[in-house]
Design a protein around this motif. Structure first.
Motif, PDB file in Angstrom:
ATOM      1  N   VAL A 242       0.854  -1.196   0.000  1.00  0.00           N
ATOM      2  CA  VAL A 242       0.000   0.000   0.000  1.00  0.00           C
ATOM      3  C   VAL A 242       0.884   1.239   0.000  1.00  0.00           C
ATOM      4  O   VAL A 242       1.786   1.374   0.843  1.00  0.00           O
ATOM      5  CB  VAL A 242      -0.924   0.012   1.240  1.00  0.00           C
ATOM      6  N   SER A 243       0.641   2.133  -0.952  1.00  0.00           N
ATOM      7  CA  SER A 243       1.461   3.344  -1.038  1.00  0.00           C
ATOM      8  C   SER A 243       1.330   4.180   0.228  1.00  0.00           C
ATOM      9  O   SER A 243       0.346   4.090   0.960  1.00  0.00           O
ATOM     10  CB  SER A 243       1.085   4.164  -2.272  1.00  0.00           C
ATOM     11  N   LYS A 244       2.336   5.020   0.460  1.00  0.00           N
ATOM     12  CA  LYS A 244       2.476   5.659   1.763  1.00  0.00           C
ATOM     13  C   LYS A 244       1.293   6.541   2.155  1.00  0.00           C
ATOM     14  O   LYS A 244       0.969   6.651   3.340  1.00  0.00           O
ATOM     15  CB  LYS A 244       3.771   6.464   1.813  1.00  0.00           C
ATOM     16  N   ASP A 245       0.632   7.157   1.179  1.00  0.00           N
ATOM     17  CA  ASP A 245      -0.507   8.013   1.528  1.00  0.00           C
ATOM     18  C   ASP A 245      -1.682   7.196   2.044  1.00  0.00           C
ATOM     19  O   ASP A 245      -2.293   7.526   3.065  1.00  0.00           O
ATOM     20  CB  ASP A 245      -0.925   8.859   0.327  1.00  0.00           C
ATOM     21  N   LEU A 246      -2.003   6.102   1.361  1.00  0.00           N
ATOM     22  CA  LEU A 246      -3.121   5.250   1.787  1.00  0.00           C
ATOM     23  C   LEU A 246      -2.773   4.456   3.041  1.00  0.00           C
ATOM     24  O   LEU A 246      -3.658   4.096   3.822  1.00  0.00           O
ATOM     25  CB  LEU A 246      -3.506   4.287   0.658  1.00  0.00           C
ATOM     26  N   ALA A 247      -1.483   4.180   3.237  1.00  0.00           N
ATOM     27  CA  ALA A 247      -1.057   3.359   4.371  1.00  0.00           C
ATOM     28  C   ALA A 247      -1.291   4.039   5.715  1.00  0.00           C
ATOM     29  O   ALA A 247      -1.340   3.361   6.751  1.00  0.00           O
ATOM     30  CB  ALA A 247       0.417   3.003   4.233  1.00  0.00           C
ATOM     31  N   GLN A 248      -1.452   5.355   5.712  1.00  0.00           N
ATOM     32  CA  GLN A 248      -1.619   6.060   6.983  1.00  0.00           C
ATOM     33  C   GLN A 248      -2.867   5.610   7.734  1.00  0.00           C
ATOM     34  O   GLN A 248      -2.915   5.663   8.969  1.00  0.00           O
ATOM     35  CB  GLN A 248      -1.672   7.573   6.745  1.00  0.00           C
ATOM     36  N   GLU A 249      -3.868   5.165   6.992  1.00  0.00           N
ATOM     37  CA  GLU A 249      -5.097   4.700   7.640  1.00  0.00           C
ATOM     38  C   GLU A 249      -4.922   3.307   8.245  1.00  0.00           C
ATOM     39  O   GLU A 249      -5.685   2.905   9.118  1.00  0.00           O
ATOM     40  CB  GLU A 249      -6.256   4.687   6.642  1.00  0.00           C
ATOM     41  N   GLU A 254       6.397   6.287   8.063  1.00  0.00           N
ATOM     42  CA  GLU A 254       7.069   6.767   6.867  1.00  0.00           C
ATOM     43  C   GLU A 254       7.219   5.646   5.842  1.00  0.00           C
ATOM     44  O   GLU A 254       7.561   4.519   6.188  1.00  0.00           O
ATOM     45  CB  GLU A 254       8.451   7.316   7.223  1.00  0.00           C
ATOM     46  N   GLY A 255       6.979   5.969   4.594  1.00  0.00           N
ATOM     47  CA  GLY A 255       7.212   5.013   3.524  1.00  0.00           C
ATOM     48  C   GLY A 255       6.008   4.164   3.172  1.00  0.00           C
ATOM     49  O   GLY A 255       4.959   4.215   3.825  1.00  0.00           O
ATOM     50  N   HIS A 256       6.159   3.376   2.119  1.00  0.00           N
ATOM     51  CA  HIS A 256       5.117   2.457   1.656  1.00  0.00           C
ATOM     52  C   HIS A 256       5.035   1.265   2.602  1.00  0.00           C
ATOM     53  O   HIS A 256       6.034   0.848   3.191  1.00  0.00           O
ATOM     54  CB  HIS A 256       5.430   1.991   0.235  1.00  0.00           C
ATOM     55  N   LEU A 257       3.850   0.705   2.726  1.00  0.00           N
ATOM     56  CA  LEU A 257       3.612  -0.352   3.715  1.00  0.00           C
ATOM     57  C   LEU A 257       3.391  -1.701   3.046  1.00  0.00           C
ATOM     58  O   LEU A 257       2.558  -1.827   2.145  1.00  0.00           O
ATOM     59  CB  LEU A 257       2.383  -0.012   4.563  1.00  0.00           C
ATOM     60  N   VAL A 258       4.127  -2.696   3.501  1.00  0.00           N
ATOM     61  CA  VAL A 258       3.857  -4.081   3.143  1.00  0.00           C
ATOM     62  C   VAL A 258       3.070  -4.710   4.281  1.00  0.00           C
ATOM     63  O   VAL A 258       3.432  -4.569   5.453  1.00  0.00           O
ATOM     64  CB  VAL A 258       5.172  -4.856   2.901  1.00  0.00           C
ATOM     65  N   LEU A 259       1.981  -5.392   3.929  1.00  0.00           N
ATOM     66  CA  LEU A 259       1.129  -6.041   4.926  1.00  0.00           C
ATOM     67  C   LEU A 259       0.934  -7.504   4.539  1.00  0.00           C
ATOM     68  O   LEU A 259       0.368  -7.812   3.498  1.00  0.00           O
ATOM     69  CB  LEU A 259      -0.233  -5.333   5.002  1.00  0.00           C
ATOM     70  N   TYR A 297      -3.540  -6.655  15.855  1.00  0.00           N
ATOM     71  CA  TYR A 297      -3.776  -7.313  14.572  1.00  0.00           C
ATOM     72  C   TYR A 297      -5.106  -6.854  13.969  1.00  0.00           C
ATOM     73  O   TYR A 297      -5.179  -6.483  12.794  1.00  0.00           O
ATOM     74  CB  TYR A 297      -3.771  -8.832  14.760  1.00  0.00           C
ATOM     75  N   GLU A 298      -6.153  -6.867  14.777  1.00  0.00           N
ATOM     76  CA  GLU A 298      -7.477  -6.487  14.272  1.00  0.00           C
ATOM     77  C   GLU A 298      -7.526  -5.022  13.855  1.00  0.00           C
ATOM     78  O   GLU A 298      -8.221  -4.661  12.899  1.00  0.00           O
ATOM     79  CB  GLU A 298      -8.541  -6.792  15.324  1.00  0.00           C
ATOM     80  N   LYS A 299      -6.757  -4.182  14.540  1.00  0.00           N
ATOM     81  CA  LYS A 299      -6.716  -2.765  14.184  1.00  0.00           C
ATOM     82  C   LYS A 299      -6.095  -2.579  12.802  1.00  0.00           C
ATOM     83  O   LYS A 299      -6.574  -1.776  11.988  1.00  0.00           O
ATOM     84  CB  LYS A 299      -5.921  -1.990  15.237  1.00  0.00           C
ATOM     85  N   ILE A 300      -5.050  -3.332  12.510  1.00  0.00           N
ATOM     86  CA  ILE A 300      -4.390  -3.225  11.199  1.00  0.00           C
ATOM     87  C   ILE A 300      -5.292  -3.750  10.089  1.00  0.00           C
ATOM     88  O   ILE A 300      -5.441  -3.120   9.039  1.00  0.00           O
ATOM     89  CB  ILE A 300      -3.045  -3.983  11.227  1.00  0.00           C
ATOM     90  N   GLU A 341       6.357   9.127 -11.023  1.00  0.00           N
ATOM     91  CA  GLU A 341       6.680   8.507  -9.737  1.00  0.00           C
ATOM     92  C   GLU A 341       5.441   7.893  -9.085  1.00  0.00           C
ATOM     93  O   GLU A 341       4.385   8.523  -9.030  1.00  0.00           O
ATOM     94  CB  GLU A 341       7.298   9.535  -8.802  1.00  0.00           C
ATOM     95  N   LEU A 342       5.586   6.665  -8.594  1.00  0.00           N
ATOM     96  CA  LEU A 342       4.472   5.947  -7.977  1.00  0.00           C
ATOM     97  C   LEU A 342       4.553   6.094  -6.454  1.00  0.00           C
ATOM     98  O   LEU A 342       4.985   5.191  -5.742  1.00  0.00           O
ATOM     99  CB  LEU A 342       4.522   4.466  -8.377  1.00  0.00           C
ATOM    100  N   ASN A 343       4.119   7.227  -5.971  1.00  0.00           N
ATOM    101  CA  ASN A 343       4.218   7.486  -4.540  1.00  0.00           C
ATOM    102  C   ASN A 343       2.871   7.532  -3.843  1.00  0.00           C
ATOM    103  O   ASN A 343       2.807   7.537  -2.614  1.00  0.00           O
ATOM    104  CB  ASN A 343       4.962   8.805  -4.279  1.00  0.00           C
ATOM    105  N   SER A 344       1.795   7.590  -4.613  1.00  0.00           N
ATOM    106  CA  SER A 344       0.486   7.735  -3.962  1.00  0.00           C
ATOM    107  C   SER A 344      -0.589   6.990  -4.737  1.00  0.00           C
ATOM    108  O   SER A 344      -0.457   6.724  -5.934  1.00  0.00           O
ATOM    109  CB  SER A 344       0.102   9.219  -3.863  1.00  0.00           C
ATOM    110  N   GLY A 345      -1.632   6.629  -4.002  1.00  0.00           N
ATOM    111  CA  GLY A 345      -2.816   6.050  -4.619  1.00  0.00           C
ATOM    112  C   GLY A 345      -2.620   4.698  -5.251  1.00  0.00           C
ATOM    113  O   GLY A 345      -3.272   4.380  -6.248  1.00  0.00           O
TER     114      GLY A 345
END
Length: 430
Positions: A242-249, A254-259, A297-300, A341-345
């Motif tokens: 998930v790109s860093k902007d969407l990952a905040q939720e 900082e940075g892109h999130l792997v889940l 875990y459930e929160k994520i 650049e693929l930084n968002s969305g």
């Protein structure tokens, strides 16, 4: 209009018909103005409403909680939230019978309390119903391991668009010979009929659930770790980027999130989680963590479902394409050349090889879709859905194929719904 309201109240009862615009508003979305919101209590009442609508040539929009009013001017919004009960859990056969108006998330939670698993994710956590889950027939990021939504439907009771009540299927895993109409109805978006009962296959609740998360400063670098996992035959239940902007939720940072999502046994799950965490660290990830605490875990996962809901609720502003999972690295490199650049969305469902792009407000979706589809096709994939099929026909200059496809879909719909009353806001050609 007053006669219509009187007839509808005669079918479902005075308390279950709303005709005041202020009262109706919370059950509606869109700009159309139906004559009433109706809350049926069982299949007989649904059947009678549908038969009345056919006789009066009134459109009907069906929903679990909030009905789409597109094309519904002067019609009926049929909201199924009174039909919201689990009717039976067959513990010996692992089959549940449920009414369609039960909220999808409530259904998951009640089954979990009894030790059962329905792994399909809600399309929209706040409003999605069990009936809507199968009417949409969506696949989610856990479909690689658990299978797509349709595999969990074993049968249903349905009111057809002309008002007849039909029941098809049973509790047997092998229950289809010849045409598979059970699963044919999945994904029809309510255009072939209205579910009033659904038989669903269940799974046992896993012994343990854990997530592995990591941060990356580059989407391509993060996706490379997915390729490593696949090469090692490591297939967790979910493998999302998930790109860093969407990952905040999901998890602020900082940075892109792997889940990564692991559902299974305690000991083997621990060993696998440690191996995955090591791969992320070696691949350049930071803030690598294994999350085993139930609340954390459930929160994520809840955060991920909110991100998914946001994308699902804005289909006009989202572009989705699919390639083979091992081709995603090439796709991202080419996408960067197309879009910058693929930084968002951006959301990547790694096990499925699916990428979803949230487009800027001023983006020309069709122009971008044509470029992305050409790129995806060069890698053996395509833009998903009927849009991808249309783009492929355009690319090959094959108007006849597109005409035959749209003609078949329109003919099927008219066969089931000869008066064209059911869910007018749904376009199977979208």
């Amino acid at each position: 209009m007053s006669n219509t309201i009187s007839e509808l109240k005669g079918i479902v009862g005075d308390n279950y018909v709303l005709d005041n615009p202020a009262d109706m508003a919370q059950y509606l979305k869109g700009d159309g103005k139906p004559v009433a919101v109706v809350f049926p209590g069982d299949a007989e009442e649904v059947s009678k409403v549908v038969k009345y609508a056919n006789a009066q040539q009134l459109k009907i929009s069906v929903a679990g909680a909030v009905a789409d009013t597109k094309g519904l001017e002067g019609g009926i919004a049929l909201v199924m939230n009174r039909m919201n009960k689990i009717l039976e859990i067959d513990k010996k056969n692992f089959v549940v019978t449920v009414e369609p108006g039960m909220l999808h998330q409530d259904f998951i939670q009640k089954l979990e309390a009894d030790g059962y698993l329905f792994p399909v994710e809600p399309y929209a956590v706040d409003t999605s119903s069990v009936g809507g889950c199968f009417a949409i027939g969506d696949s989610d990021s856990k479909s690689f391991n658990y299978g797509p939504t349709r595999t969990f439907m074993m049968g249903f009771e349905m009111v057809t668009p002309t008002g007849e009540i039909m029941f098809i299927g049973n509790k047997c895993i092998k229950n289809v010979s010849g045409y598979d109409f059970i699963h044919f109805a999945v994904g029809s978006q309510g255009t072939f009929g209205i579910f009033t009962k659904i038989l669903i296959k269940l799974l046992p609740q896993p012994a343990a659930k854990r997530a592995i998360v990591a941060r990356f400063d580059c989407l391509q670098k993060a996706n490379a770790t997915f390729s490593t996992l696949i090469k090692r035959h490591i297939h967790p239940d979910r493998m999302n980027l998930v790109s860093k902007d969407l990952a905040q939720e999901i998890l602020p940072g900082e940075g892109h999130l792997v889940l990564i999502d692991l559902e299974g046994f305690n000991k083997s799950g621990t060993n696998l989680a440690n191996e995955i965490a090591s791969i992320f660290t070696l691949g350049g990830g930071s803030d690598v963590a294994i999350i085993e605490d139930k609340e954390a875990y459930e929160k994520i996962i809840s955060g991920w479902l909110k991100v998914r809901q946001g994308l699902n609720n804005a289909p006009d502003n989202v572009l989705e394409f699919a390639v083979g999972p091992m081709k995603m690295s090439q796709a991202l490199a080419q996408l960067k050349a197309i879009q910058g650049e693929l930084n968002s969305g951006v959301v990547i469902e790694g096990l499925l090889g699916v990428a979803r792009l949230a487009l800027p407000k001023d983006a020309d979706k069709m122009a971008l879709a044509a470029k992305v589809n050409k790129m995806a096709m060069s890698l053996g994939g395509n833009v998903t859905g009927l849009l991808g099929h249309k783009l492929m026909c355009d690319m090959f200059n094959d108007g006849e194929m597109w005409s035959e496809t749209t003609g078949l879909l329109s003919e099927l719909r008219s066969k089931f719904d000869p008066n064209g009353i059911l869910n007018p806001g749904v376009s199977l050609l979208a």
